[in-house]
Design a protein around this motif. Structure first.
Motif, PDB file in Angstrom:
ATOM      1  N   LEU A 124      56.905  -3.552  50.268  1.00 14.73           N
ATOM      2  CA  LEU A 124      58.229  -2.928  50.378  1.00 14.73           C
ATOM      3  C   LEU A 124      58.298  -1.638  49.562  1.00 14.73           C
ATOM      4  O   LEU A 124      58.790  -0.614  50.054  1.00 14.73           O
ATOM      5  CB  LEU A 124      59.295  -3.921  49.897  1.00 14.73           C
ATOM      6  N   THR A 125      57.778  -1.664  48.334  1.00 13.07           N
ATOM      7  CA  THR A 125      57.876  -0.472  47.487  1.00 13.07           C
ATOM      8  C   THR A 125      56.915   0.624  47.940  1.00 13.07           C
ATOM      9  O   THR A 125      57.007   1.757  47.479  1.00 13.07           O
ATOM     10  CB  THR A 125      57.648  -0.813  46.001  1.00 13.07           C
ATOM     11  N   ALA A 126      56.003   0.316  48.848  1.00 11.65           N
ATOM     12  CA  ALA A 126      55.152   1.347  49.447  1.00 11.65           C
ATOM     13  C   ALA A 126      55.820   1.980  50.671  1.00 11.65           C
ATOM     14  O   ALA A 126      55.222   2.821  51.341  1.00 11.65           O
ATOM     15  CB  ALA A 126      53.796   0.759  49.840  1.00 11.65           C
ATOM     16  N   GLY A 127      57.050   1.554  50.982  1.00 14.78           N
ATOM     17  CA  GLY A 127      57.785   2.169  52.085  1.00 14.78           C
ATOM     18  C   GLY A 127      57.743   1.394  53.390  1.00 14.78           C
ATOM     19  O   GLY A 127      58.200   1.884  54.422  1.00 14.78           O
ATOM     20  N   PHE A 128      57.199   0.176  53.353  1.00 18.58           N
ATOM     21  CA  PHE A 128      57.132  -0.664  54.564  1.00 18.58           C
ATOM     22  C   PHE A 128      58.272  -1.676  54.508  1.00 18.58           C
ATOM     23  O   PHE A 128      58.233  -2.615  53.722  1.00 18.58           O
ATOM     24  CB  PHE A 128      55.760  -1.341  54.682  1.00 18.58           C
ATOM     25  N   THR A 129      59.287  -1.453  55.338  1.00 17.67           N
ATOM     26  CA  THR A 129      60.506  -2.257  55.275  1.00 17.67           C
ATOM     27  C   THR A 129      60.491  -3.415  56.278  1.00 17.67           C
ATOM     28  O   THR A 129      61.398  -4.243  56.248  1.00 17.67           O
ATOM     29  CB  THR A 129      61.741  -1.382  55.512  1.00 17.67           C
ATOM     30  N   THR A 130      59.473  -3.455  57.143  1.00 23.85           N
ATOM     31  CA  THR A 130      59.293  -4.600  58.053  1.00 23.85           C
ATOM     32  C   THR A 130      57.802  -4.881  58.192  1.00 23.85           C
ATOM     33  O   THR A 130      57.006  -3.945  58.326  1.00 23.85           O
ATOM     34  CB  THR A 130      59.871  -4.313  59.457  1.00 23.85           C
ATOM     35  N   HIS A 177      47.658  -5.340  50.137  1.00 27.71           N
ATOM     36  CA  HIS A 177      49.084  -5.140  50.385  1.00 27.71           C
ATOM     37  C   HIS A 177      49.585  -3.978  49.520  1.00 27.71           C
ATOM     38  O   HIS A 177      49.251  -3.885  48.346  1.00 27.71           O
ATOM     39  CB  HIS A 177      49.859  -6.415  50.067  1.00 27.71           C
ATOM     40  N   GLY A 178      50.370  -3.112  50.123  1.00 23.37           N
ATOM     41  CA  GLY A 178      50.890  -1.936  49.418  1.00 23.37           C
ATOM     42  C   GLY A 178      50.060  -0.694  49.685  1.00 23.37           C
ATOM     43  O   GLY A 178      50.479   0.413  49.358  1.00 23.37           O
ATOM     44  N   GLU A 179      48.869  -0.893  50.273  1.00 20.51           N
ATOM     45  CA  GLU A 179      48.036   0.250  50.636  1.00 20.51           C
ATOM     46  C   GLU A 179      48.009   0.407  52.163  1.00 20.51           C
ATOM     47  O   GLU A 179      47.075   0.949  52.750  1.00 20.51           O
ATOM     48  CB  GLU A 179      46.618   0.060  50.068  1.00 20.51           C
ATOM     49  N   ASN A 180      49.071  -0.090  52.790  1.00 16.53           N
ATOM     50  CA  ASN A 180      49.162  -0.140  54.255  1.00 16.53           C
ATOM     51  C   ASN A 180      49.058   1.239  54.900  1.00 16.53           C
ATOM     52  O   ASN A 180      48.534   1.376  56.008  1.00 16.53           O
ATOM     53  CB  ASN A 180      50.473  -0.795  54.679  1.00 16.53           C
ATOM     54  N   ALA A 181      49.571   2.278  54.213  1.00 19.15           N
ATOM     55  CA  ALA A 181      49.622   3.614  54.832  1.00 19.15           C
ATOM     56  C   ALA A 181      48.237   4.205  55.066  1.00 19.15           C
ATOM     57  O   ALA A 181      48.095   5.173  55.822  1.00 19.15           O
ATOM     58  CB  ALA A 181      50.474   4.558  53.989  1.00 19.15           C
TER      59      ALA A 181
END
Ligand SMILES: [Zn+2]
Length: 415
Positions: A117-123, A338-342
């Motif tokens: 979520l804090t990486a900008g992924f809201t779903t 997780h959190g490195e999704n981008a």
């Protein structure tokens, strides 16, 4: 005079409702709306409660609106990752945590969700959990105990009996024959699943003798899974590497193909996916990291190394034939944290997508792949899932790999 009839809690609820209805105007240097349209300059979004009231360049806001001005920044929709496994950490060998107690595993899931979520992924769409613990995670979020992205959950992956499925405790529901497949799908729905995940071919992260190119489930079993899910209003995601399994899954009526590694071997199947609007979720990052990862069991690593060029060719074929591409990382596979999704978006751009198209694949297109018309695009009436980034990601996709300046989930600023 009514107040004396209200408890303290309901007064507090009333006060919160009042403060939430005050509109918030977010302005920035630019905006990408997630529909596929180009960059707008400047950018502005007006939020009222949990919804977007307006989005564009310049917006007339009510005089008492709260204002958040972020110059030199770009507003995008909250990003969507269509393929994660919140249960697992991205270790070289996930089996070292198989015996850990459920309480510890749930706390890890909560931390994975927070990082995402804090990486900008809201779903996120969780494409296979463990022991249905992910449903407890979602309840905890609904009770306000933790913050997570919106969770689209598959529950257990429905697979025919295989060595691969047996080697991931709690992640698979093995089913053989039409009636058992139907029952397995219904069990996931009963547990709270939003989507059904099925295995249409072998996997990379399975014992060496199981080949990713071999088709799994009969045509009848695939059709039974799809019909059972669709009858209850759920979509179906099919894991498929080999092109025969991809073709069978597409004919059976699945909604998304996960990985799709060998699709390039039969352009006719790619054309069929484009015509039927079956989404490809390429998970480029997964093969990349498995192939390069030290400590990954050697039989799995070599299967990943063998098909990196297939993955690249398939991505280009999908672009060429107009297969809708929705972004997914397969986060939790080795070194896919997780959190490195981008990082997935950077790989998509490296293989020929424009940055705007990659962002659209992780917003408007991803929302369509999930059947969620209430998220993914900055447009009036949609949920106010919004991220603000320093700089212009339509010029430099690497910007999305850094911490965002602000993240809003349903109108609430979460960072
Ligand atoms: Zn997966």
């Amino acid at each position: 005079m009514h107040s004396r009839h209200l408890s303290r809690d309901s007064l507090l609820d009333f006060a919160l409702t009042l403060s939430n209805t005050r509109a918030v105007l977010i302005t920035a240097g630019a905006l990408i709306d997630g529909s596929g349209a180009g960059l707008l300059r400047p950018g502005a979004v007006l939020v009222e409660g949990d919804r977007i009231r307006a989005a564009g360049t310049r917006i007339e806001a009510p005089a008492d609106s709260e204002r958040i001005d972020l110059p030199n920044a770009t507003i995008t929709p909250g990003l969507i990752d269509c393929h994660v496994h919140l249960s697992d950490a991205g270790l070289a060998d996930a089996s070292v945590q198989d015996q850990d107690p459920p309480a510890l595993r749930v706390l890890r899931m909560a931390e994975h969700a927070r990082r995402t979520l804090t990486a900008g992924f809201t779903t996120v769409r969780d494409a296979g959990g463990r022991d249905h613990l992910e449903f407890a995670l979602r309840r905890a979020a609904h009770e306000g105990l933790i913050r997570t992205p919106r969770l689209v959950l598959a529950g257990k992956i429905v697979s025919m009996t295989t060595a691969g499925a047996s080697s991931w405790p709690g992640m698979y529901r093995q089913a053989d024959g039409v009636s058992d497949v139907v029952k397995a799908v219904r069990e996931q729905v009963a547990a709270g699943a939003d989507v059904i995940k099925i295995m249409a071919t072998g996997a990379v992260l399975s014992p060496g003798h199981e080949r990713p190119t071999s088709a799994q489930f009969t045509r009848e079993e695939l059709r039974a899974a799809v019909d059972t899910a669709h009858a209850m209003g759920l979509r179906v995601a099919a894991h498929a590497h080999g092109v025969e399994g991809i073709a069978r899954a597409v004919v059976a009526g699945v909604d998304t193909i996960e990985h799709g590694t060998h699709l390039h071997e039969d352009p006719g199947v790619a054309k069929e996916m484009a015509a039927r609007r079956v989404f490809l979720v390429p998970t480029l990052k997964a093969l990349e990291r498995i192939a390069e990862g030290t400590g990954v069991p050697e039989d799995m690593r070599s299967k990943a190394q063998d098909r990196r060029s297939d993955r690249d060719r398939t991505f280009r074929v999908a672009l060429e034939f107009g297969v809708p591409i929705a972004m997914g990382t397969d986060a939790a596979t080795p070194f896919n944290r997780h959190g490195e999704n981008a990082e997935e978006l950077a790989l998509m751009v490296a293989l020929g997508m424009t940055p705007i198209a990659a962002i659209t694949a992780a917003s408007g297109v991803a929302a369509r792949a999930l059947g969620r018309e209430d998220i993914g695009v900055l447009a009036p009436g949609r949920l106010a899932d919004i991220v603000v980034w320093d700089g212009d990601p339509s010029h430099d996709i690497q910007i999305l790999l850094r911490a965002p300046r602000a993240v809003f989930l349903g109108g609430d600023r979460v960072m």
